[in-house]
Design an enzyme around this catalytic site. Structure first.
Site, PDB file in Angstrom:
ATOM      1  N   ALA A  81       0.852  -1.186   0.000  1.00 26.62           N
ATOM      2  CA  ALA A  81       0.000   0.000   0.000  1.00 26.62           C
ATOM      3  C   ALA A  81       0.887   1.235   0.000  1.00 26.62           C
ATOM      4  CB  ALA A  81      -0.902  -0.011   1.222  1.00 26.62           C
ATOM      5  N   GLY A  89       1.741  -6.251  -1.976  1.00 19.13           N
ATOM      6  CA  GLY A  89       1.397  -6.823  -3.278  1.00 19.13           C
ATOM      7  C   GLY A  89       1.142  -8.307  -3.153  1.00 19.13           C
ATOM      8  N   GLU A 127      -0.766  -9.432  -0.963  1.00 17.05           N
ATOM      9  CA  GLU A 127      -2.219  -9.479  -0.741  1.00 17.05           C
ATOM     10  C   GLU A 127      -2.969  -9.360  -2.061  1.00 17.05           C
ATOM     11  OE1 GLU A 127      -1.816  -6.200   2.150  1.00 17.05           O
ATOM     12  OE2 GLU A 127      -3.022  -7.478   3.442  1.00 17.05           O
ATOM     13  N   GLU A 170       4.104  -4.941   6.874  1.00 17.28           N
ATOM     14  CA  GLU A 170       3.364  -3.872   7.566  1.00 17.28           C
ATOM     15  C   GLU A 170       3.817  -3.703   9.007  1.00 17.28           C
ATOM     16  OE1 GLU A 170       1.952  -6.397   5.896  1.00 17.28           O
ATOM     17  OE2 GLU A 170       1.067  -5.408   4.134  1.00 17.28           O
TER      18      GLU A 170
END
Ligand code: CAA
Length: 260
Positions: A69, A112, A114, A134
């Protein structure tokens, strides 16, 4: 940034009955900002409505499938910003498509990972690196990584990856069952398109039902899943393509599916 906003972040091409979506935000290693999300979701939903499209490939660049993200877009947001925007919710629609999707992953798939896991078939180049970093940013996955990874590779690896941010290379990802195959990087796109064209050449209703049946395995008990499969199996005998596929076998010729 203004330049980024003025241009599209994806390229969409048709290859026979297949389609290819290439993430094209090279300066940010294909980081998944809201523009990328909205463009990928809109493009895939449009292809999903098109009966001439039987499979969609999603790929990135040689260096990055997607580096997660967009951290710069999120860093200043507070809880209410995220909650009221229902940040990332649109990505769920990618997993709801009826047309099969193939992720062709080269380079970094961080977050990515995910996006790749929202696709049905995952092919990796030998350069692929999968991770959920994350935690290193003080946050947790938000596009389904904790759920998708756990279902794909099991608790031990999912926990280690989500708690430490450790990445997996392509060989480990294949051993763990995250990807179906690893291919040399220069063959990735060709292989992915070959898979997509193979899928797109099958009877579209049969392909949709097969996808639904496999996806159901992640949502229900074994007995209910088998019942669901059996109902779809019976239903497929309502299609002309079932008659054609079985006739072609008996007559020793290739089938000419009409996708009906
Ligand atoms: N968001 C925003 N920008 C990013 C980005 C991201 N996730 N990843 C890379 N970029 C940008 C960099 O800031 C850099 O921009 P500038 O040139 O303006 O500095 C540019 O892309 C190139 O990146 P690097 O210079 O860092 O390239 P590198 O080759 O040295 O490193 C990398 C590559 C290891 C992938 C590194 O970029 C990296 O660690 N990226 C972040 C990965 C990450 O933490 N992803 C998780 C994000 S959070 C999330 O994904 C939540 C969720 O569940 C969806």
């Amino acid at each position: 940034e203004e330049f980024e906003e003025a241009r599209t972040t994806i390229r969409v091409e048709r290859v026979g009955r297949a389609a290819l979506i290439t993430l094209d935000r090279p300066r940010a290693l294909n980081a998944l900002n809201l523009q990328v999300m909205n463009e990928v979701v809109a493009a895939t939903e449009a292809l999903d409505r098109d009966p001439e499209c039987g499979c969609v490939v999603i790929t990135g660049s040689a260096k990055a499938f997607a580096a997660g993200a967009d951290i710069k877009e999120m860093r200043s947001r507070d809880y209410l910003d995220m909650y009221l925007a229902d940040w990332f919710a649109a990505w769920d629609r990618l997993g709801q498509l009826r047309t099969p999707t193939v992720a062709a992953v080269a380079g970094y798939a961080l977050g990515g990972c995910e996006l790749a896991m929202l696709c049905d078939v995952l092919l990796a180049a030998d350069t692929a690196v999968f991770g959920q970093p994350e935690i290193t940013l003080g946050v947790i996955p938000g596009i389904g990584g904790s759920q998708g990874l756990t279902r794909a590779v099991g608790k031990a690896k999912a926990m280690e990856m989500c708690l430490t941010g450790r990445t997996m290379d392509a060989a480990e990802a294949e051993r763990a069952g995250l990807v179906s195959r690893v291919v040399p990087a220069d063959e990735l796109l060709g292989e992915a398109l070959a898979v997509a064209e193979t899928v797109a050449g099958m009877s579209l209703p049969a392909v949709m039902m097969a996808k639904e049946a496999v996806a159901r395995a992640f949502e229900t008990t074994l007995a209910e899943g088998v019942r669901f499969e059996r109902r779809l199996f019976h239903a497929v005998f309502a299609t002309a393509d079932q008659k054609e596929g079985m006739a072609a076998f008996v007559e020793k010729r290739p089938p000419a599916f009409r996708h009906r």
